[in-house]
Every structure is written in C-alpha cells, then in structure tokens.
Motif scaffolding. Structure first.
Motif, PDB file in Angstrom:
ATOM      1  N   GLU A  76      -3.291   1.255   2.373  1.00  0.00           N
ATOM      2  CA  GLU A  76      -2.896   0.267   3.377  1.00  0.00           C
ATOM      3  C   GLU A  76      -1.294  -0.141   3.035  1.00  0.00           C
ATOM      4  O   GLU A  76      -0.348  -0.230   3.994  1.00  0.00           O
ATOM      5  CB  GLU A  76      -3.310  -0.670   3.724  1.00  0.00           C
ATOM      6  CG  GLU A  76      -4.802  -0.279   4.167  1.00  0.00           C
ATOM      7  CD  GLU A  76      -4.287  -0.030   5.668  1.00  0.00           C
ATOM      8  OE1 GLU A  76      -3.858  -1.102   6.109  1.00  0.00           O
ATOM      9  OE2 GLU A  76      -5.166   0.806   6.392  1.00  0.00           O
ATOM     10  N   ILE A  77      -1.318  -0.173   1.536  1.00  0.00           N
ATOM     11  CA  ILE A  77      -0.114  -0.181   0.677  1.00  0.00           C
ATOM     12  C   ILE A  77       0.990   0.689   1.407  1.00  0.00           C
ATOM     13  O   ILE A  77       2.032  -0.053   1.209  1.00  0.00           O
ATOM     14  CB  ILE A  77      -0.542  -0.426  -0.641  1.00  0.00           C
ATOM     15  CG1 ILE A  77      -1.095  -1.190  -1.637  1.00  0.00           C
ATOM     16  CG2 ILE A  77       1.040  -0.284  -1.296  1.00  0.00           C
ATOM     17  CD1 ILE A  77      -1.504  -0.972  -2.525  1.00  0.00           C
ATOM     18  N   ALA A  78       0.805   1.985   1.123  1.00  0.00           N
ATOM     19  CA  ALA A  78       1.782   2.482   1.733  1.00  0.00           C
ATOM     20  C   ALA A  78       2.624   2.333   3.404  1.00  0.00           C
ATOM     21  O   ALA A  78       3.447   2.488   3.904  1.00  0.00           O
ATOM     22  CB  ALA A  78       1.318   4.250   1.488  1.00  0.00           C
ATOM     23  N   ALA A  79       1.478   2.316   3.753  1.00  0.00           N
ATOM     24  CA  ALA A  79       1.151   2.540   5.782  1.00  0.00           C
ATOM     25  C   ALA A  79       2.403   1.235   5.341  1.00  0.00           C
ATOM     26  O   ALA A  79       2.471   0.708   6.634  1.00  0.00           O
ATOM     27  CB  ALA A  79      -0.164   2.706   6.534  1.00  0.00           C
ATOM     28  N   SER A  80       1.820  -0.086   5.141  1.00  0.00           N
ATOM     29  CA  SER A  80       2.443  -1.118   5.626  1.00  0.00           C
ATOM     30  C   SER A  80       4.116  -1.719   5.072  1.00  0.00           C
ATOM     31  O   SER A  80       4.575  -2.555   5.659  1.00  0.00           O
ATOM     32  CB  SER A  80       2.406  -2.691   4.537  1.00  0.00           C
ATOM     33  OG  SER A  80       3.291  -1.713   2.766  1.00  0.00           O
ATOM     34  N   GLY A  81       4.419   0.085   5.361  1.00  0.00           N
ATOM     35  CA  GLY A  81       6.160  -0.395   5.170  1.00  0.00           C
ATOM     36  C   GLY A  81       6.592   0.205   3.578  1.00  0.00           C
ATOM     37  O   GLY A  81       7.295   0.376   2.616  1.00  0.00           O
ATOM     38  N   ASN A  94       4.027 -10.431   2.433  1.00  0.00           N
ATOM     39  CA  ASN A  94       4.638 -11.122   1.553  1.00  0.00           C
ATOM     40  C   ASN A  94       5.429  -9.959   1.042  1.00  0.00           C
ATOM     41  O   ASN A  94       6.185 -10.609   0.671  1.00  0.00           O
ATOM     42  CB  ASN A  94       3.893 -11.590   0.412  1.00  0.00           C
ATOM     43  CG  ASN A  94       2.701 -12.600   0.624  1.00  0.00           C
ATOM     44  OD1 ASN A  94       2.517 -13.366   1.837  1.00  0.00           O
ATOM     45  ND2 ASN A  94       1.336 -12.891  -0.481  1.00  0.00           N
ATOM     46  N   TYR A  95       5.968  -8.694   1.404  1.00  0.00           N
ATOM     47  CA  TYR A  95       6.534  -8.155   0.485  1.00  0.00           C
ATOM     48  C   TYR A  95       7.686  -6.837   1.944  1.00  0.00           C
ATOM     49  O   TYR A  95       6.906  -6.477   2.153  1.00  0.00           O
ATOM     50  CB  TYR A  95       6.061  -6.410  -0.471  1.00  0.00           C
ATOM     51  CG  TYR A  95       5.786  -7.698  -1.218  1.00  0.00           C
ATOM     52  CD1 TYR A  95       5.713  -8.457  -2.274  1.00  0.00           C
ATOM     53  CD2 TYR A  95       4.570  -8.595  -1.116  1.00  0.00           C
ATOM     54  CE1 TYR A  95       6.045  -8.712  -3.317  1.00  0.00           C
ATOM     55  CE2 TYR A  95       3.878  -8.767  -2.405  1.00  0.00           C
ATOM     56  CZ  TYR A  95       4.698  -9.367  -3.379  1.00  0.00           C
ATOM     57  OH  TYR A  95       4.000 -10.150  -4.151  1.00  0.00           O
TER      58      TYR A  95
END
Length: 392
Positions: free
Chosen positions: A74-79, A21-22
C-alpha cells in the motif's frame, strides 16, 4: 482474484490514511535531493506499524509477513514507490533475527524500543566487496576476547545505516579455512551504531549512484569494534543458517513492494490515457495504449496472487521457498512491464519528473538486482524446484 479479510482491509485503509499526508511533491523532493523520508517513517512508528512483526508481549502488533506485505504494498502503491516502501522495509524483517534467535534479555531490552519507533533497526550488514552474493566468502571477523567480541572488516551496500540505531551484522567467528563446511563459522551480532561511533571503530561512506534514491546505501568499515558477548544473536557459528531463514521473508515483502510499484504505475498511466487528447480523441481509446496496460495489469494481478500465496504460507508455517522466489521474480517482472508501459503511455512526458512514472521506471530496474539478483532466484528454482544440478 485476491480476497482480504476485514482485518486485512482495515490495515490497508489505515496505511492509506497515513500515505495521504505525503503527496507527489513530497516524494519528488525526496527523490530529487536523495533525502531519506524520516518524517514519514516516524509517523509510521507513531501509529505502531514499525512494530508489525514484533510479538505483542514485547509491545508490537504481533502480526506476520502477510500483514507486512499488505503495508508495504500500500505504501508503494500510494505514489511513494520504493522511496517510501524501502524507507521502512527493514523494520518488517530485520527484527526477525532477534525475535527468532535473540536471548530473552535481548528481546526484552530491544524489541519494545523498536515496536514504539523510539529506536530503529533498519540495517542488515551482510554483503562484502569481495563476496557479493557468495555470503560464505565473507571475511569480516569477530574474535572473542573475554566478555566482548572484537570486530574488524568491511561491508558494502548497507542501506539505512544513517537512519538506524542498531545494525544486525554477519561476521565470521571461525575462519573459512578452519571449518569443515563453508556455511559454518558465521555468526550474527547486534551492533549499537552510536556506541560504535563513540568508540571511533566504525566509518561509513555513501555509495554514489547514478540512479537517485531517497534510501542511500553505504560502505562500512569496522576497526577493533568491541561489542558485549551478550550481543551475539543465537548460537555462535550458526549465523549462515539464521540468515537463510530470513531471506525468504525478505523476498516476499520485496515482491509486495514491486506489486505496489506496478499498481501505481498502471494507475498513473490509465489516468493520463483517459485525460490526454491527441488527434481529437483520448489516447486511451487506442489499442496501442490499451493493450500494454491491460497486459501489465494481468501480469501484476498474477504476481500479486503468488505473492500473497507465499505470504500466507509463511504465516501458516508452511514451506515457502518456492513460492517466495517465484513471487519475487514475477513481481519484479510485473513492475518492469508496468513502469515501461506507463512511461510509453506518457510519451515525452514519461521522462518528466512531474508525472513520477520515470521514477517508478528507475526503481523497478533496481528490483532485478537487490536484495537478490534475477540469476540467483533462477538458480534456486533450477536446483531446488526443478532438481537440476547446482550451477555455482
């Protein structure tokens, strides 16, 4: 190679759905404006992820450092990079002070608020201008006065205080000159930040940084701040040992975030290398591009393995000191290598904000300083693993 359980893969999937979503523009704007991503943090809270390490009996998910590491990676890897993971990083380990040492009354009052996301505990106030990494040299004082403690002193590098309802504060309850060991005489306190403001007993100033960040840091001053005696966390004068108990956990989750940062940098570089054509061929066909990325992937994978080895050791109650420190060191090295390779792969566009890799490069550099420097990690390994004489 790492193998995750079905439950762990489900956590990865659910966190990825929120992160979708971000988009890149969202994180670029937060970075450009040095603006805290509160809407992202609130959505994590709505889905229960801010209560990851809080026991189920207090409304949390009842998980551990392992699951927290998965989430932050996963947050960091999401972009999102560190702008995303550091925005909620504190919720994954700071509540441990209350969970492990708080009174039952404190747990019942505070933990459900944190688990629901209604209140945030994201600020840990330890570092002082004249102490640095020597935590025993802090001078912020908490003096008992009947049913209250009166706090005076200064802290620095307090991240997320502007986005926190509570703070865990480390202060001296016995002056350094009156203790037999310099590690004695410190205590932990829970501070209600809004109450401190209403007392007019707290003042803050954002620290200006050349490296932009959506998670700002602050200097904080306390002047005659009164807090109830029941806000003491654990035993008076035992705070140093309580702090040390939580630092290995922070090293593990920071390592996971650095691994995520390395992952996204490599992914972005590979994508660019398979699309960009120079001299009538994809640049990804050139070994000068391939080999640095392959090396970065190998280092990232190695760092990821030791990070989750440490996380599983923590979950199982085994000694985690060596693994946590090595994980933190290797993960930040992997992040630096990966982000450097990503910038180089992009050439001139590597410093263009639209491609994000310059931001990842900046963020990777920060990992070598905070929350603990490379040198302090190597000091730990030298003394506690290799058995060499203490060097400081």
């Amino acid at each position: 190679m790492l193998e995750f359980t079905d439950e762990e893969r489900l956590i990865q999937s659910e966190v990825q759905k929120i992160c979708e979503n971000y988009d890149n523009e969202f994180w670029q704007e937060k970075d450009r404006n040095a603006e805290y991503p509160m809407e992202f943090v609130q959505e994590l809270g709505e889905h229960g992820w801010l209560g990851t390490v809080i026991p189920e009996q207090y409304g949390g998910a009842g998980m551990d450092t392992l699951e927290a590491s998965i989430i932050l990676e996963e947050i960091a890897a999401s972009g999102a990079g560190f702008n995303g993971s550091m925005s909620c990083h504190g919720a994954m380990f700071i509540p441990r002070s209350i969970i492990n040492y708080g009174s039952e009354e404190m747990k019942k009052e505070i933990l459900p608020q944190l688990a629901s996301g209604d209140k945030l505990l994201q600020c840990f106030a330890l570092t002082e201008p004249n102490a640095g990494f020597d935590s025993t040299a802090i001078t912020t004082r908490a003096e008992r006065n009947g049913d209250t403690y009166v706090i005076n002193g200064q802290k620095t590098w307090c991240s997320r205080i502007h986005a926190s309802d509570y703070m865990v504060l480390v202060a001296r309850t016995t002056p350094l000159e009156e203790v037999s060991k310099k590690t004695n005489g410190m205590s932990l306190f829970l501070v209600d930040i809004e109450d401190a403001k209403e007392q007019g007993a707290i003042d803050t100033a954002e620290i200006e940084k050349n490296i932009r960040a959506a998670v700002p840091s602050y200097e904080v001053w306390f002047e005659d701040l009164e807090i109830p005696a029941e806000n003491l966390i654990g035993e008076e004068d035992d705070g140093f040992y309580q702090v040390m108990d939580g630092l290995n956990e922070e090293r593990v989750v920071i390592a996971a975030e650095a691994v995520g940062l390395a992952r996204v940098a490599i992914d972005r570089a590979v994508k660019y290398a398979t699309e960009r054509e120079v001299f009538d061929r994809k640049i990804g066909a050139n070994q000068a591009i391939q080999h640095p990325l392959a090396e970065a992937h190998a280092r990232m994978t190695s760092a990821r393995n030791i990070t989750y080895q440490a996380a599983r050791a923590f979950k199982e109650g085994r000694d985690v000191g060596e693994a946590a420190n090595i994980a933190a060191y290797m993960a930040r090295e992997a992040a630096s290598d990966a982000t450097d390779a990503a910038v180089q792969t992009h050439g001139g566009y590597g410093v263009a904000t639209e491609y994000d890799v310059e931001r990842y490069y900046r963020e990777a550099r920060l990992t070598h300083i905070a929350p603990v420097s490379d040198e302090m990690i190597l000091n730990y390994i030298s003394e506690h693993v290799l058995g060499l004489p203490r060097s400081y």
